[in-house]
Write an enzyme that holds these catalytic residues in place. Structure first.
Site, PDB file in Angstrom:
ATOM      1  CB  CYS A 115      47.671  45.631  45.442  1.00  0.00           C
ATOM      2  SG  CYS A 115      47.548  45.626  43.621  1.00  0.00           S
ATOM      3  CG  HIS A 256      48.970  49.502  46.326  1.00  0.00           C
ATOM      4  ND1 HIS A 256      49.986  48.883  46.050  1.00  0.00           N
ATOM      5  CD2 HIS A 256      47.840  49.283  45.295  1.00  0.00           C
ATOM      6  CE1 HIS A 256      49.774  48.391  44.781  1.00  0.00           C
ATOM      7  NE2 HIS A 256      48.467  48.604  44.502  1.00  0.00           N
ATOM      8  CG  ASN A 286      49.858  48.599  40.928  1.00  0.00           C
ATOM      9  OD1 ASN A 286      50.483  47.802  41.850  1.00  0.00           O
ATOM     10  ND2 ASN A 286      48.657  48.553  40.821  1.00  0.00           N
TER      11      ASN A 286
END
Length: 329
Positions: A115, A256, A286
């Site tokens: 990520c 994020h 996500n």
């Protein structure tokens, strides 16, 4: 304050057309819209369909970023794609994008930092353009996590979505606007808390001795949450302290998009009002390395960033990796 480096000329994003809602998931696994929303903030996510792939999403996002930047593919010097879900182990997604764009002069490679991948890639681009400000670099975060999701595991299948975001960067036009600092971290001792083991050389495909679950993302959610909130706060403060900037001087925080509770924790720790934090997790879930560039492109489109604004991007992902980039827009 350090002179600025990488300056973003243009951004773009690409999302699959198929929308998978929480109500859809209620029919697939033992879960509910209320349970998902309260624990994650996610209402829906995008999932690739037939004919859609990581490289195609990345290429679409790249074309949009190049168009907005007014840059021809032939002018690119380098293409970096951050991803943990490439089309193939070889060739890389970056090479496929290079071919699709016709960027014949550009070097191309993939980067794996989960990520945090886009911020890792942006940090590398920053170093290249500080060396030669005329360079033009395409930085992409692109993921097809739906192919690595166990749709029978209700603890993980509600979290992930597919998508791509891209940015075209070059040297700062004035030494004031652009990347002010980058901060990259990792802790391999905690790798076991968030894994995707299958199809690597240690866990080869189609090996009957390997549990089926190891071919999908596996996560110890509570422990990951604890690590994420600590790391994202620490790396955010590191960026601000390095630049001699108080949290209140930020114009926008782009974290994020992993979990709304993590985002809210970070917002509260930095004492920022909600309007200074960009959130789109409810729409996309996500998307790993694609998360921040998608959010950055949407923030620009919505008028949330203007020239001279101070923007902080912060990420955390498996590995573990975490990172921050502070920019003067």
């Amino acid at each position: 304050m350090r002179k600025a480096g990488a300056f973003i000329l243009g951004t773009g994003r690409a999302l699959p057309s198929r929308v998978l809602t929480n109500q859809d998931l209620e029919r697939m696994v033992d879960t509910s819209d209320e349970w998902i929303t309260q624990r994650t903030g996610i209402k829906e996510r995008r999932i690739v369909g037939e004919g859609e792939s990581n490289s195609r999403l990345a290429t679409t996002a790249a074309r949009r970023a190049l168009s907005r930047a007014g840059v021809s593919p032939e002018d690119l010097d380098l293409i970096i794609v951050a991803t943990l879900t490439p089309d193939y182990l070889m060739p890389s997604v970056a090479v496929l994008v290079q071919q699709a764009l016709g960027a014949r002069r550009a070097g191309a490679f993939d980067l794996s930092a989960t990520c945090s991948g886009f911020l890792y890639a942006l940090s590398i681009a920053d170093k290249f353009v500080r060396e030669d400000p005329k360079r033009k670099i395409l930085v992409i975060g692109s993921e097809v996590l739906s192919h690595k999701t166990n749709w029978e595991d209700r603890t993980t299948c509600v979290l992930f979505g597919d998508g791509a975001g891209a940015a075209v960067v070059t040297g700062s036009p004035d030494g004031e606007r652009g990347v002010l600092s980058t901060h990259l971290h990792a802790d391999g001792s905690l790798w076991h808390l968030l894994t995707l083991k299958g199809c690597g050389s240690l866990y080869p495909p189609c090996d009957p001795r390997i549990p089926r679950e190891d071919y999908f993302i596996r996560m110890q959610g509570r422990e990951v949450f604890k690590q994420a909130v600590r790391a994202m706060e620490a790396v955010a403060m590191e960026a601000l302290e390095t630049a001699g900037v108080a949290p209140g001087e930020l114009d926008l925080l782009i974290p994020h998009q992993a979990n709304i509770r993590i985002i809210e924790y970070l917002r509260e720790r930095l004492e920022l009002p909600p309007e200074k934090v960009f959130v789109n997790i409810h729409r996309y879930g996500n998307t790993s390395a694609a998360s921040i560039p998608i959010a950055l492109d949407e923030a620009l489109e919505e008028g949330r960033l203007k020239e001279g604004d101070l923007v902080l991007m912060v990420s955390f992902g498996g590995g573990f990796t975490w990172a921050s980039v502070l920019m003067r827009w």
